[in-house]
Design a protein around this motif. Structure first.
Motif, short mmCIF file in Angstrom:
data_model
loop_
_atom_site.label_atom_id
_atom_site.label_comp_id
_atom_site.label_asym_id
_atom_site.label_seq_id
_atom_site.Cartn_x
_atom_site.Cartn_y
_atom_site.Cartn_z
N LEU A 3 0.54 -1.17 0.33
CA LEU A 3 0.25 0.47 -0.28
C LEU A 3 0.77 1.37 -0.20
O LEU A 3 0.70 2.43 -0.94
CB LEU A 3 -0.80 0.01 1.31
N ARG A 4 1.92 1.04 1.14
CA ARG A 4 2.76 2.40 0.77
C ARG A 4 3.56 3.03 -0.64
O ARG A 4 3.72 3.78 -1.02
CB ARG A 4 4.07 2.33 2.19
N LEU A 5 4.02 1.85 -0.90
CA LEU A 5 4.42 2.07 -2.65
C LEU A 5 3.33 2.89 -3.28
O LEU A 5 3.58 3.08 -4.87
CB LEU A 5 5.17 0.57 -3.12
N LYS A 6 2.09 2.45 -3.03
CA LYS A 6 1.31 1.95 -4.38
C LYS A 6 1.36 3.40 -3.77
O LYS A 6 0.98 4.39 -5.93
CB LYS A 6 0.30 1.21 -3.84
N LEU A 7 0.66 3.85 -2.80
CA LEU A 7 0.63 5.81 -3.04
C LEU A 7 1.75 6.24 -3.17
O LEU A 7 0.77 7.26 -3.85
CB LEU A 7 0.11 5.23 -1.43
N GLY A 8 2.89 5.92 -2.51
CA GLY A 8 3.88 6.48 -3.35
C GLY A 8 3.56 6.65 -4.82
O GLY A 8 3.85 8.19 -5.11
N LEU A 9 3.40 6.27 -5.25
CA LEU A 9 3.52 5.93 -7.13
C LEU A 9 2.00 7.33 -7.41
O LEU A 9 2.64 7.54 -8.53
CB LEU A 9 3.43 4.33 -7.65
N TRP A 10 1.38 6.69 -7.34
CA TRP A 10 0.25 7.06 -7.26
C TRP A 10 0.02 8.57 -7.12
O TRP A 10 -0.06 9.23 -7.97
CB TRP A 10 -0.96 6.84 -7.24
N VAL A 11 0.58 8.91 -5.66
CA VAL A 11 0.96 10.60 -5.78
C VAL A 11 1.78 11.01 -6.56
O VAL A 11 1.40 12.67 -7.32
CB VAL A 11 1.56 10.61 -4.07
N ARG A 12 2.52 10.80 -7.23
CA ARG A 12 4.05 10.91 -7.93
C ARG A 12 3.68 11.47 -9.20
O ARG A 12 3.53 12.16 -9.88
CB ARG A 12 5.41 10.51 -7.78
N MET A 13 2.62 10.01 -9.62
CA MET A 13 2.14 9.85 -11.40
C MET A 13 1.38 10.74 -10.93
O MET A 13 0.87 11.71 -12.07
CB MET A 13 1.45 9.19 -11.11
N ALA A 14 0.52 11.60 -9.86
CA ALA A 14 -1.12 12.80 -9.78
C ALA A 14 0.26 14.51 -10.29
O ALA A 14 -0.96 15.03 -10.27
CB ALA A 14 -1.87 12.55 -8.38
N VAL A 15 0.94 14.07 -9.46
CA VAL A 15 1.53 15.60 -9.50
C VAL A 15 2.10 15.58 -10.96
O VAL A 15 1.41 16.86 -11.81
CB VAL A 15 2.28 16.03 -8.35
N ALA A 16 2.17 14.35 -11.66
CA ALA A 16 3.55 14.80 -12.72
C ALA A 16 2.32 14.57 -13.35
O ALA A 16 2.58 15.55 -14.88
CB ALA A 16 4.06 13.82 -12.82
N LEU A 17 1.22 14.56 -13.25
CA LEU A 17 -0.28 13.98 -14.95
C LEU A 17 -0.36 15.42 -14.46
O LEU A 17 -0.59 16.41 -16.02
CB LEU A 17 -1.24 13.23 -14.00
N VAL A 18 -1.38 16.25 -13.13
CA VAL A 18 -1.67 18.08 -13.15
C VAL A 18 -0.61 18.80 -14.11
O VAL A 18 -0.72 19.57 -14.63
CB VAL A 18 -1.70 18.69 -11.50
N LEU A 19 0.50 18.44 -13.27
CA LEU A 19 1.87 19.35 -13.92
C LEU A 19 1.91 19.05 -15.47
O LEU A 19 2.23 20.15 -16.33
CB LEU A 19 2.80 19.34 -13.88
N THR A 20 1.67 17.81 -16.32
CA THR A 20 1.83 18.17 -17.35
C THR A 20 0.62 18.21 -18.46
O THR A 20 0.68 19.44 -19.30
CB THR A 20 2.02 16.22 -17.98
#
Length: 408
Positions: A3-20
């Motif tokens: 869960l921790r790894l998945k949460l870390g990935l999705w947080v980074r993905m969400a931030v990068a996606l918004v910036l993109t």
């Protein structure tokens, strides 16, 4: 995946996606504004440009036809080369002969007609478009500029997307050259059976496998879709790892395929691709006047490029952690993946100094980052920038530590 790894990935993905998304939106708006201004300006000057092209075509036609007429008259009165034969100096005579050959052989009427048509055709087309659009149909130049600007932006963006998809083929070619592919059917079959077994365990389509003669311990995955992808493995990697470590590395590459990492990172890097496309366009124009038009775009694009350049590697590094954990889960042996990373990091540093064919332009496709080349000045800060901030791979020691925590 924890869960921790998945949460870390999705947080980074969400931030990068918004910036993109925000970056692409701002770039599209800036491109659209520039295209509209240029289109409106062009609409008002369309008829003027058309008349100018027709005038230029008329001048060129008069000059060339006069040339043909004068040469035809001279040929009736005198033989070609008569002036050159009366000159005593040999170098001067040869120069006059060369000049005479050029002057004495004007272009044919067909060539003249083709050249005039290339000038007159666009001129007539611009005049007719202006008369039809703005006189007959009564179009508003501003609406015309908005519509034409939208078409320009859509076509340019579509071309960039096509170019990005096409780039996958060039990356594969570059990797195959770097790996120095060899035909070894027996070894490829053995490796393919390993990949088939691991793909079945991971629930992943089986990719194609190719082997390179490079002594560097390398493995890479190319392709946006698992069913159309390829895993490249070097001879150096096969020699450096034992069976369990090799399985772990292959499972790591399969995880990249299953997670569609190449497609995700390419999509997130699209703002940077658009900025790079503008730079390429500026070099192709090779005109200071045309470059001035792009200056407002570069003012907007530069901070967006920097933000995207910082955000995407953050996602890329974390996806390496995800692929490591997936490999450990597929093989059921986190220690083998940790051992493989340690071996690759060590062997890479030893063998890279003797392999002169290697280039680091494809480093993002490897299992571990290439060894760092020491610099005389500012080595620590440069290494921190290119490895910790802009690097596509985490530190090998950090990856090993995470894998060992799974064992405990």
């Amino acid at each position: 995946m924890s869960l921790r790894l998945k949460l870390g990935l999705w947080v980074r993905m969400a931030v990068a996606l918004v910036l993109t998304v925000v970056s692409v939106g701002i770039l599209l708006a800036a491109e659209f504004a520039l295209a509209v201004v240029v289109s409106i300006f062009g609409a008002f000057l369309m008829q003027t440009f058309g008349v100018a092209l027709l005038g230029l075509a008329g001048v060129v036609a008069v000059c060339l036809l006069s040339w043909v007429a004068i040469v035809a008259g001279l040929r009736r009165m005198t033989a070609p080369g008569i002036l050159a034969r009366r000159i005593d100096s040999d170098p001067v005579r040869k120069a006059v002969q060369r000049a005479g050959q050029v002057v004495w052989e004007p272009p044919s009427l067909r060539t003249i007609g083709r050249g005039i048509g290339l000038l007159a055709g666009p001129g007539v087309g611009l005049i007719l478009c202006y008369q039809l659009g703005f006189v007959v149909l009564g179009l508003d130049p501003i609406r015309f500029g908005i519509a034409f600007g939208a078409i320009i932006v859509v076509c340019y963006t579509g071309w960039l997307v096509y170019d990005e998809l096409r780039a996958a083929g060039s990356v594969r070619t570059q990797l195959e050259d770097e790996y120095d592919l060899v035909a070894d059917s027996e070894q490829e079959q053995t490796l393919s059976r390993r990949v088939q077994r691991l793909a079945a365990q991971a629930g992943c389509p089986v990719p194609e496998v190719e082997i390179g003669a490079s002594r560097l311990p390398q493995a890479a995955t190319v392709g946006y879709r698992p069913e159309n992808s390829i895993i490249l493995v070097s001879q150096g990697l096969i020699e450096s790892l034992d069976d369990e470590e090799l399985d772990a590395v292959l499972a790591h590459e399969l995880a990249h395929l299953l997670n569609r990492d190449a497609a995700v990172l390419t999509a997130l890097s699209f703002p940077r691709s658009k900025v790079q496309g503008l730079v390429d366009l500026m070099y192709r124009w090779d005109s200071s006047d045309a470059d001035i038009l792009l200056i407002p775009l570069f003012v907007v694009a530069t901070p967006l490029y920097v933000v995207n350049r910082l955000a995407v590697p953050t996602v890329a590094r974390y996806r390496e952690y995800v692929a490591d954990r997936a490999a450990a889960e597929v093989t059921g042996n986190p220690a083998a993946m940790a051992s493989a990373l340690s071996t690759l990091d060590r062997e890479y540093a030893v063998r890279s100094s003797t392999d002169l064919r290697v280039t680091w332009s494809t480093a993002a496709f490897g299992v571990v980052a290439p060894p760092w080349e020491e610099r005389k000045f500012f080595d620590r800060s440069t290494r921190f920038l290119y490895r910790r901030i802009l690097g596509t791979h985490p530190r090998t020691a950090d990856r090993i530590e995470r894998l060992r925590s799974q064992i405990e």
